[in-house]
Design a protein around this motif. Structure first.
Motif, PDB file in Angstrom:
ATOM      1  N   GLY A 170     -33.026  18.847  -6.598  1.00 25.56           N
ATOM      2  CA  GLY A 170     -32.522  17.648  -7.240  1.00 25.56           C
ATOM      3  C   GLY A 170     -31.097  17.279  -6.874  1.00 25.56           C
ATOM      4  O   GLY A 170     -30.568  16.295  -7.373  1.00 25.56           O
ATOM      5  N   GLY A 171     -30.459  18.059  -6.014  1.00 29.38           N
ATOM      6  CA  GLY A 171     -29.105  17.744  -5.571  1.00 29.38           C
ATOM      7  C   GLY A 171     -29.131  16.899  -4.308  1.00 29.38           C
ATOM      8  O   GLY A 171     -30.180  16.416  -3.871  1.00 29.38           O
ATOM      9  N   GLU A 172     -27.961  16.757  -3.704  1.00 32.50           N
ATOM     10  CA  GLU A 172     -27.832  15.978  -2.470  1.00 32.50           C
ATOM     11  C   GLU A 172     -27.477  16.854  -1.280  1.00 32.50           C
ATOM     12  O   GLU A 172     -27.214  16.333  -0.202  1.00 32.50           O
ATOM     13  CB  GLU A 172     -26.791  14.869  -2.664  1.00 32.50           C
ATOM     14  N   ASP A 173     -27.417  18.168  -1.475  1.00 22.88           N
ATOM     15  CA  ASP A 173     -27.087  19.114  -0.405  1.00 22.88           C
ATOM     16  C   ASP A 173     -25.753  18.772   0.256  1.00 22.88           C
ATOM     17  O   ASP A 173     -25.581  18.904   1.462  1.00 22.88           O
ATOM     18  CB  ASP A 173     -28.221  19.162   0.630  1.00 22.88           C
ATOM     19  N   ALA A 174     -24.787  18.346  -0.564  1.00 24.38           N
ATOM     20  CA  ALA A 174     -23.471  17.960  -0.054  1.00 24.38           C
ATOM     21  C   ALA A 174     -22.549  19.154   0.177  1.00 24.38           C
ATOM     22  O   ALA A 174     -21.477  19.010   0.756  1.00 24.38           O
ATOM     23  CB  ALA A 174     -22.801  16.975  -1.016  1.00 24.38           C
ATOM     24  N   GLY A 175     -22.976  20.326  -0.267  1.00 22.45           N
ATOM     25  CA  GLY A 175     -22.190  21.541  -0.093  1.00 22.45           C
ATOM     26  C   GLY A 175     -23.070  22.737  -0.362  1.00 22.45           C
ATOM     27  O   GLY A 175     -24.233  22.596  -0.753  1.00 22.45           O
ATOM     28  N   PRO A 176     -22.540  23.930  -0.155  1.00 24.71           N
ATOM     29  CA  PRO A 176     -23.316  25.140  -0.428  1.00 24.71           C
ATOM     30  C   PRO A 176     -23.746  25.203  -1.894  1.00 24.71           C
ATOM     31  O   PRO A 176     -23.041  24.727  -2.787  1.00 24.71           O
ATOM     32  CB  PRO A 176     -22.345  26.281  -0.092  1.00 24.71           C
ATOM     33  N   ALA A 177     -24.898  25.815  -2.123  1.00 19.38           N
ATOM     34  CA  ALA A 177     -25.391  26.039  -3.479  1.00 19.38           C
ATOM     35  C   ALA A 177     -24.664  27.251  -4.075  1.00 19.38           C
ATOM     36  O   ALA A 177     -24.082  28.057  -3.346  1.00 19.38           O
ATOM     37  CB  ALA A 177     -26.900  26.269  -3.443  1.00 19.38           C
ATOM     38  N   PRO A 178     -24.692  27.389  -5.391  1.00 25.12           N
ATOM     39  CA  PRO A 178     -23.990  28.518  -6.011  1.00 25.12           C
ATOM     40  C   PRO A 178     -24.357  29.887  -5.433  1.00 25.12           C
ATOM     41  O   PRO A 178     -23.468  30.712  -5.188  1.00 25.12           O
ATOM     42  CB  PRO A 178     -24.375  28.397  -7.486  1.00 25.12           C
ATOM     43  N   PHE A 179     -25.629  30.152  -5.188  1.00 21.14           N
ATOM     44  CA  PHE A 179     -26.001  31.448  -4.624  1.00 21.14           C
ATOM     45  C   PHE A 179     -25.454  31.611  -3.210  1.00 21.14           C
ATOM     46  O   PHE A 179     -25.155  32.731  -2.785  1.00 21.14           O
ATOM     47  CB  PHE A 179     -27.518  31.693  -4.656  1.00 21.14           C
TER      48      PHE A 179
END
Length: 136
Positions: free
Chosen positions: A36-45
Motif C-alpha cells: 500500500g505504499g509508494e516504494d519511495a524509500g526502504p521499508a522498515p525491515f
C-alpha cells in the motif's frame, strides 16, 4: 553509554512515507507498493537489515585492522523471512558474509565468530527491552 535519538515522522508525501532524521542525516522510509505504499524509500525491515549489515561489516573491518589481517573487502547480504518453530512463527535474519582477501581458514572462521559480536547482532540476539510512551 548515552542514548542517541532518531526522529521519525510522517511527511505527508505518501500514504506511509516517513522522514527519518538521524543526527545531521535525513532519510526516507516507505512501504512497497504491494503493502500500500509508494516504494519511495526502504521499508522498515530494510533499515533493520541495513543496520545489522553495516554493523557486521564495520566490526569485521575494525577487527581486521587491529589484528593486521589481509582483509580486502567485506560484503554482507541479508535476508529476512518468517519460519515456524514449535508451532510459533518467528522472524529469521540470515547473513551471508563474503570476505575478500588472503585469509587462511582459521582467520575466516574467527571472522565469522566476530561477526556475531557486533553490537546490533548482540542486541537482536537477546531479549530486547522495547518501551513506548506518549509524549506530552
Amino acid at each position: 553509554m548515552a542514548a542517541s535519538s532518531v526522529i521519525v515522522s510522517e511527511n505527508g508525501r505518501g500514504r506511509y512515507q516517513q522522514t527519518v532524521c538521524a543526527g545531521q542525516h535525513q532519510l526516507l522510509a516507505d512501504e512497497p507498493a504491494s503493502m500500500g505504499g509508494e516504494d519511495a524509500g526502504p521499508a522498515p525491515f530494510d533499515y533493520l537489515l541495513a543496520a545489522l549489515g553495516a554493523c557486521t561489516s564495520m566490526t569485521l573491518r575494525m577487527y581486521a585492522e587491529r589484528k593486521d589481517l589481509p582483509l580486502e573487502q567485506v560484503e554482507v547480504e541479508l535476508r529476512h523471512d518468517r519460519i515456524e518453530i514449535d508451532g510459533q512463527l518467528r522472524d529469521r535474519i540470515r547473513r551471508q558474509i563474503t570476505l575478500r582477501g588472503d585469509l587462511n581458514p582459521e582467520q575466516r572462521q574467527r571472522m565469522l565468530e566476530i561477526a556475531g559480536k557486533c553490537p546490533i547482532a548482540r542486541a537482536l540476539g537477546q531479549p530486547l527491552l522495547l518501551e513506548a510512551e506518549l509524549a506530552a
